[in-house]
Every structure is written in C-alpha cells, then in structure tokens.
Motif scaffolding. Structure first.
Motif, mmCIF file in Angstrom:
data_model
loop_
_atom_site.group_PDB
_atom_site.id
_atom_site.type_symbol
_atom_site.label_atom_id
_atom_site.label_comp_id
_atom_site.label_asym_id
_atom_site.label_seq_id
_atom_site.Cartn_x
_atom_site.Cartn_y
_atom_site.Cartn_z
ATOM 1 N N VAL A 23 0.848 -1.192 0.000
ATOM 2 C CA VAL A 23 0.000 0.000 0.000
ATOM 3 C C VAL A 23 0.884 1.243 0.000
ATOM 4 O O VAL A 23 2.046 1.198 0.421
ATOM 5 C CB VAL A 23 -0.944 0.040 1.210
ATOM 6 N N THR A 24 0.295 2.350 -0.454
ATOM 7 C CA THR A 24 0.969 3.646 -0.405
ATOM 8 C C THR A 24 0.092 4.622 0.362
ATOM 9 O O THR A 24 -1.131 4.638 0.183
ATOM 10 C CB THR A 24 1.228 4.187 -1.816
ATOM 11 N N VAL A 25 0.714 5.426 1.212
ATOM 12 C CA VAL A 25 -0.002 6.473 1.949
ATOM 13 C C VAL A 25 0.579 7.825 1.559
ATOM 14 O O VAL A 25 1.791 8.059 1.715
ATOM 15 C CB VAL A 25 0.092 6.269 3.471
ATOM 16 N N ALA A 75 3.291 4.827 -7.898
ATOM 17 C CA ALA A 75 3.692 3.693 -8.735
ATOM 18 C C ALA A 75 4.086 2.472 -7.916
ATOM 19 O O ALA A 75 4.102 1.353 -8.438
ATOM 20 C CB ALA A 75 4.866 4.109 -9.628
ATOM 21 N N ALA A 76 4.355 2.668 -6.639
ATOM 22 C CA ALA A 76 4.869 1.575 -5.814
ATOM 23 C C ALA A 76 3.792 0.580 -5.388
ATOM 24 O O ALA A 76 4.115 -0.540 -4.981
ATOM 25 C CB ALA A 76 5.555 2.140 -4.571
ATOM 26 N N SER A 77 2.506 0.958 -5.465
ATOM 27 C CA SER A 77 1.452 0.104 -4.905
ATOM 28 C C SER A 77 0.182 0.160 -5.741
ATOM 29 O O SER A 77 -0.109 1.194 -6.353
ATOM 30 C CB SER A 77 1.120 0.540 -3.469
ATOM 31 N N PRO A 78 -0.594 -0.896 -5.717
ATOM 32 C CA PRO A 78 -1.875 -0.881 -6.418
ATOM 33 C C PRO A 78 -2.948 -0.133 -5.642
ATOM 34 O O PRO A 78 -3.961 0.281 -6.201
ATOM 35 C CB PRO A 78 -2.228 -2.359 -6.534
ATOM 36 N N LEU A 79 -2.752 0.017 -4.330
ATOM 37 C CA LEU A 79 -3.685 0.723 -3.459
ATOM 38 C C LEU A 79 -3.018 1.982 -2.935
ATOM 39 O O LEU A 79 -1.978 1.917 -2.276
ATOM 40 C CB LEU A 79 -4.102 -0.170 -2.284
ATOM 41 N N VAL A 80 -3.631 3.135 -3.231
ATOM 42 C CA VAL A 80 -3.063 4.431 -2.842
ATOM 43 C C VAL A 80 -4.047 5.137 -1.925
ATOM 44 O O VAL A 80 -5.161 5.472 -2.331
ATOM 45 C CB VAL A 80 -2.773 5.308 -4.072
#
Length: 311
Positions: A23-25, A75-80
């Motif tokens: 995930v990305t936050v 770009a690092a995660s499918p969930l932002v």
C-alpha cells in the motif's frame, strides 16, 4: 495491465514475504501517520510520501519506504490512500501524474463534500483509476483498533479487492454503496448529530451552572439522558421512513409547552437563549403546519425544508 504499470497485477498479489498486499499512503499529518502505522503493524509493505520528509522518519524506522516524489509513491502500490488537508491538495498532488494512476485504486480519506467526492470520482475515471471516497470517524490514536470506524463508498469491486488491507485501519470498516458521495454525507450527518448532542449538553450545563451546579456533577445524569434518547432513535427512524408520526410518548404541542419553560428559564438565569429559541421556532412551524398532535418525529419535515423556502 497497462504499459505505464507493467507490474500492477503482480503488485495486487500478496507479498510473498509478508502475506500482505503493498500500500501507499500520501500525506503524513497526524491521521496519515496513524494510517501508515496501522498498515505497517499488519505487515503490509508500505510506501509513504509527504512534503516534509522528516514526518516519515519514524515510519521508515519501522520498515516503511519513503519516496522523494508523489509519482514514485503512487507507482509503488496498487492501493493508494490519500489523507491531506483538502480536495484541492489532493488534485495538486495527483493531477500531474497522468497515466501513473491508470489501473490503481485511489482511496481518498480527505474530508470534503459529497459533490466534490463525485467530481473527484469522475476525475479519477478519466485517468483510468478506480476511486473510493472515505470518511474517518475516529481520532488518530484509534486507527487500527476496535474503536475506529471508516466509511467507504464507490465501486464495490474496488472495495472488495482491497478490503483485507483496508480492514487494517479499522475494525469498523463499512462499505456504504456505489454512490461516491455517501461517505461524505454520512460524515456530515454524524457531525451534525455530535454537535447537536454537545450543544444540548453545554446549554444544560450553563443552566445548572447558573445555580452553582458543577458540570461534572451533572455529567452522569446527562449521559443517562443521552442514552434514553438513543433508545428512541430506531422507532423514530421507522416513523420517518414510513411517513407516519404517531405520538408514542408526547405530542409536539406538549413539547412546545416544555420548550417555553426552557426559553424562560434561560432568560431568567442570564443564560444564552438563542438555541432554545431557535428550536422552539422550528417546532412552532411544525404546529402551524398541522403537526401539533403528531409525535416529535414529524419535525423531520422542518429539516427537509430548505431555509430559503421559509424566508
């Protein structure tokens, strides 16, 4: 899978080392830090970004990855997950990214209105992203615990895909429906309820304070009174939905008489009487509209009437 995101399908799959999806936050205010911390506790590979990099240091020490650019973070995660000051800030950060958003799910936990939530969903769709709007009904310290409630609205498929990760944030993870504006509507509805309860308590505390009664002395009785009213909500809700307002306890005419006492008592004690006067004015309108013999749930008609119609 698109050329812009060649590993997106792989990203959605669980990380083989942690058993959790990445995930990305975006945004590391107090709430954003709490969100990222909850993901980390549950073993999700977590990428974070914030304008002030120093706010990420303690998260990086716990295993998060900090990126220098918003684009790299997305770009690092499918969930932002985005949690910033307002929707303008959301667009300022994400508008320049273009096709980087394609194929990803953006969960916006920034406070706003239902109109702006729906507009942002349209904006995200044009960039190939699925969009979930959310509302956090918790303080930062409660994130990741049984006390936290987070509401989501938007495509069911996007919610179902990432529900396991989102449940890392709140035991009370709740999906409301496809309408992107529902989360914001529920949010302001709960705030309205909260402020009205608190204002009623403060009015009552001011009245008793004029007679030398401490608010702390009154607090247990206030809690009991709030609980009694809470027990009425289900029956009132049924009356509202049915459009029938039987007087289950007392009529609006009876309530008006008691409201007169509250107004006069406030004035006599030198306590601000604006709130009880306003409540009585609304109730007088209900009586004038033929609801004097109805139960109090009939007051919904006053709240459904736009202010400009009355003026």
């Amino acid at each position: 899978m698109t050329a812009a995101n060649p590993t997106l399908k792989d990203q959605i799959m669980q990380n083989p080392d942690t058993g959790r999806a990445p995930v990305t936050v975006i945004g590391l205010g107090l709430m954003g830090q709490a969100l990222a911390g909850a993901f980390l506790r549950e073993g999700h590979p977590t990428t974070v970004w914030n304008r002030t990099a120093a706010k990420a240091e303690h998260l990086v020490a716990r295993g998060a990855t900090f990126t220098d650019s918003v684009g790299d973070a997305v770009a690092a995660s499918p969930l932002v997950v985005v949690c910033v000051s307002d929707y303008d800030a959301v667009h300022e950060l994400l508008d320049p990214l273009g096709e980087v958003l394609d194929g990803r799910v953006v969960v916006n936990l920034t406070s706003g209105t239902s109109r702006v939530a729906r507009e942002t969903a349209e904006w995200a769709a044009k960039r190939g992203a699925d969009y979930l709007d959310g509302a956090i009904l918790a303080v930062p310290q409660a994130i990741g615990t049984a006390d936290a409630i987070i509401l989501y609205s938007g495509p069911r498929s996007a919610f179902d895909l990432h529900e396991p990760a989102l449940r890392s944030l709140a035991a009370g993870t709740t999906y409301l429906g496809e309408d992107h504006g529902l989360s914001s509507l529920y949010d302001v509805a709960v705030l309205s309820l909260m402020w009205n309860i608190l204002n009623g308590f403060l009015q009552a505390a001011a009245l008793l304070g004029a007679a030398g009664v401490d608010a702390a002395t009154f607090a247990p009785m206030a809690k009991t009174g709030i609980g009694i009213v809470a027990d009425w909500v289900a029956a009132y809700a049924q009356q509202i939905d049915d459009g029938t307002y039987a007087a289950l306890d007392s009529t609006i005419d009876t309530h008006v008489a008691a409201m007169e006492h509250l107004v006069h008592e406030s004035e006599a004690l030198g306590v601000n009487a604006e709130l009880p006067r306003f409540i009585k004015a609304l109730t007088d309108r209900a009586v004038a509209g033929g609801h004097g013999g109805s139960g109090y749930a009939a007051m919904i008609e006053q709240f459904r009437t736009p202010s400009e119609v009355r003026s």
